[in-house]
Design a protein around this motif. Structure first.
Motif, PDB file in Angstrom:
ATOM      1  N   LEU A   1      10.850  -1.216  -1.533  1.00  0.00           N
ATOM      2  CA  LEU A   1      10.050  -0.378  -0.635  1.00  0.00           C
ATOM      3  C   LEU A   1       8.477  -0.764  -1.045  1.00  0.00           C
ATOM      4  O   LEU A   1       7.736  -1.056  -0.063  1.00  0.00           O
ATOM      5  N   ALA A   2       8.270  -0.986  -2.200  1.00  0.00           N
ATOM      6  CA  ALA A   2       6.952  -1.395  -2.627  1.00  0.00           C
ATOM      7  C   ALA A   2       6.626  -2.815  -2.262  1.00  0.00           C
ATOM      8  O   ALA A   2       5.470  -3.131  -1.818  1.00  0.00           O
ATOM      9  N   THR A   3       7.772  -3.516  -2.296  1.00  0.00           N
ATOM     10  CA  THR A   3       7.418  -5.135  -1.726  1.00  0.00           C
ATOM     11  C   THR A   3       7.147  -5.067  -0.327  1.00  0.00           C
ATOM     12  O   THR A   3       6.161  -5.736   0.214  1.00  0.00           O
ATOM     13  N   LEU A   4       7.832  -4.340   0.573  1.00  0.00           N
ATOM     14  CA  LEU A   4       7.615  -3.873   1.913  1.00  0.00           C
ATOM     15  C   LEU A   4       6.227  -3.425   2.293  1.00  0.00           C
ATOM     16  O   LEU A   4       5.475  -3.886   3.050  1.00  0.00           O
ATOM     17  N   TYR A   5       5.829  -2.525   1.429  1.00  0.00           N
ATOM     18  CA  TYR A   5       4.524  -2.016   1.575  1.00  0.00           C
ATOM     19  C   TYR A   5       3.679  -2.913   1.540  1.00  0.00           C
ATOM     20  O   TYR A   5       2.271  -2.949   2.047  1.00  0.00           O
ATOM     21  N   GLY A   6       3.615  -3.866   0.246  1.00  0.00           N
ATOM     22  CA  GLY A   6       2.686  -4.706  -0.097  1.00  0.00           C
ATOM     23  C   GLY A   6       2.480  -5.911   1.138  1.00  0.00           C
ATOM     24  O   GLY A   6       1.354  -6.304   1.294  1.00  0.00           O
TER      25      GLY A   6
ATOM     26  N   ALA B   1      -0.436  -7.590   6.013  1.00  0.00           N
ATOM     27  CA  ALA B   1      -0.597  -7.740   7.373  1.00  0.00           C
ATOM     28  C   ALA B   1      -1.435  -7.138   8.068  1.00  0.00           C
ATOM     29  O   ALA B   1      -2.173  -7.559   9.202  1.00  0.00           O
ATOM     30  N   ARG B   2      -1.988  -5.903   7.729  1.00  0.00           N
ATOM     31  CA  ARG B   2      -3.246  -5.267   8.373  1.00  0.00           C
ATOM     32  C   ARG B   2      -4.273  -5.378   7.673  1.00  0.00           C
ATOM     33  O   ARG B   2      -5.361  -4.733   8.133  1.00  0.00           O
ATOM     34  N   SER B   3      -4.470  -6.209   6.863  1.00  0.00           N
ATOM     35  CA  SER B   3      -5.790  -6.519   6.126  1.00  0.00           C
ATOM     36  C   SER B   3      -6.621  -7.523   7.302  1.00  0.00           C
ATOM     37  O   SER B   3      -6.197  -8.154   7.815  1.00  0.00           O
TER      38      SER B   3
ATOM     39  N   ALA C   1       4.924  -4.633   8.707  1.00  0.00           N
ATOM     40  CA  ALA C   1       4.002  -3.611   9.159  1.00  0.00           C
ATOM     41  C   ALA C   1       4.636  -2.383  10.352  1.00  0.00           C
ATOM     42  O   ALA C   1       4.657  -1.587  10.149  1.00  0.00           O
ATOM     43  N   GLU C   2       5.352  -3.134  11.000  1.00  0.00           N
ATOM     44  CA  GLU C   2       6.227  -2.505  12.006  1.00  0.00           C
ATOM     45  C   GLU C   2       7.278  -1.702  11.618  1.00  0.00           C
ATOM     46  O   GLU C   2       7.638  -0.546  12.005  1.00  0.00           O
ATOM     47  N   THR C   3       8.065  -2.385  10.682  1.00  0.00           N
ATOM     48  CA  THR C   3       9.301  -1.725   9.895  1.00  0.00           C
ATOM     49  C   THR C   3       8.695  -0.571   8.966  1.00  0.00           C
ATOM     50  O   THR C   3       9.288   0.373   8.944  1.00  0.00           O
TER      51      THR C   3
ATOM     52  N   LEU D   1      14.264  -5.410   2.229  1.00  0.00           N
ATOM     53  CA  LEU D   1      13.866  -5.270   3.546  1.00  0.00           C
ATOM     54  C   LEU D   1      12.889  -6.370   3.749  1.00  0.00           C
ATOM     55  O   LEU D   1      12.006  -6.148   4.897  1.00  0.00           O
ATOM     56  N   ASP D   2      13.265  -7.547   3.145  1.00  0.00           N
ATOM     57  CA  ASP D   2      12.453  -8.723   3.558  1.00  0.00           C
ATOM     58  C   ASP D   2      12.901  -9.131   4.960  1.00  0.00           C
ATOM     59  O   ASP D   2      13.858  -9.213   5.339  1.00  0.00           O
ATOM     60  N   THR D   3      11.729  -9.831   5.625  1.00  0.00           N
ATOM     61  CA  THR D   3      11.954 -10.332   6.854  1.00  0.00           C
ATOM     62  C   THR D   3      11.783 -11.983   7.224  1.00  0.00           C
ATOM     63  O   THR D   3      11.686 -12.455   7.985  1.00  0.00           O
ATOM     64  N   ARG D   4      12.216 -12.571   6.040  1.00  0.00           N
ATOM     65  CA  ARG D   4      12.203 -13.891   5.778  1.00  0.00           C
ATOM     66  C   ARG D   4      13.129 -14.679   7.137  1.00  0.00           C
ATOM     67  O   ARG D   4      12.364 -15.537   7.586  1.00  0.00           O
ATOM     68  N   VAL D   5      14.160 -14.308   7.412  1.00  0.00           N
ATOM     69  CA  VAL D   5      14.818 -14.846   8.648  1.00  0.00           C
ATOM     70  C   VAL D   5      13.933 -14.872   9.891  1.00  0.00           C
ATOM     71  O   VAL D   5      14.398 -15.768  10.475  1.00  0.00           O
TER      72      VAL D   5
END
Length: 271
Positions: free
Chosen positions: A16-21, A26-28, A39-41, A92-96
């Protein structure tokens, strides 16, 4: 659609911390990884992310790590368009979705069953893609993966959470199952492992790290078929110029001190 209520503990909570990071990046104003899907997830999960200890500086480090491993992975897939990908401890990585490989690439995201179920609720289906819900060190899952193509094995933020014996057995089993392939991952030295008491997201999650890797020789000793192609200090990767002045200064100092410079390393192992 109501938000997903997520409660995870210990090493599982670090995803969750990794997703948040990645979402913060993405929002920076000037994103490094630019993972809009992260960010959408994040917006679809009900969780108090503000208590995870993630700062703009640590989110940039997360984005740099992912971008670096993405580039190694993309290079292998360009050269092997019919490869099999094992994305270990995918969280929850979106690499694919970021790399978006062709249908000729078979991609497997592997993580604990509850993480895989969460992925299935949060992410869209895609062709030539499957998830496997298991501990990565329960080696029976490998029998579910065809072994007729070169394998790309991506393990971002994973190996230091594994029991050393279990981690070595995992690498050995993969080498012996596939005809050839490439491991890409990040690792910490034993000293780097001790420094994680200063890592706020890890401490907030209550996670414990177990496997410190003391250089390439320790890895190539796992199996005679392993060859180290790259061992790159985390302080030597490109992109530190995108960080704040303070973080650039810290990275510069760390890169000049051998004991600290090798605390975090990106490895590329061929077999």
């Amino acid at each position: 659609m109501s938000p997903e209520k997520v409660h995870l503990t210990e090493e599982k909570a670090t995803l969750l911390a990794t997703l948040y990071g990645k979402a913060l990046d993405a929002r920076s104003p000037h994103p490094i990884l630019g993972d809009r899907m992260a960010a959408e997830t994040l917006d679809r999960i009900e969780h108090d992310f503000g208590r995870m200890g993630m700062t703009p500086g640590s989110s940039a480090a997360v984005a740099l790590r992912a971008r670096f491993l993405d580039r190694w992975a993309a290079g292998f897939l360009d050269a092997h368009p019919k490869a099999t990908v094992l994305h270990l401890g995918c969280g929850l990585d979106t690499r694919v979705y970021r790399l978006d490989p062709p249908d000729s690439v078979r991609w497997y995201d592997v993580d604990y069953p509850e993480i895989v179920e969460l992925r299935r609720r949060l992410f869209p289906e895609r062709r030539a893609y499957a998830t496997i819900g298991t501990s990565v060190t329960d080696l029976a899952w490998l029998e579910r993966v065809p072994a007729d193509a070169p394998a790309l094995v991506v393990a971002e933020g994973l190996l230091y959470y594994l029991d050393p014996d279990g981690g070595r057995a995992l690498l050995r089993a993969i080498v012996e199952r596939f005809p050839s392939g490439l491991f890409v991952f990040d690792a910490l030295s034993p000293f780097g492992l001790r420094l994680q008491r200063l890592n706020r997201p890890v401490q907030k999650a209550g996670a414990t790290m177990h496997w410190g890797i003391d250089g390439p020789a320790e890895l190539t000793a796992i199996h005679p078929g392993l060859r180290c192609l790259s061992a790159v200090s985390a302080f030597d990767i490109d992109g530190f110029d995108l960080l704040s002045v303070t973080h650039r200064a810290v990275a510069r100092i760390a890169s000049l001190v051998p004991g600290i410079r090798r605390t975090a390393v990106f490895y590329r192992l061929e077999f």
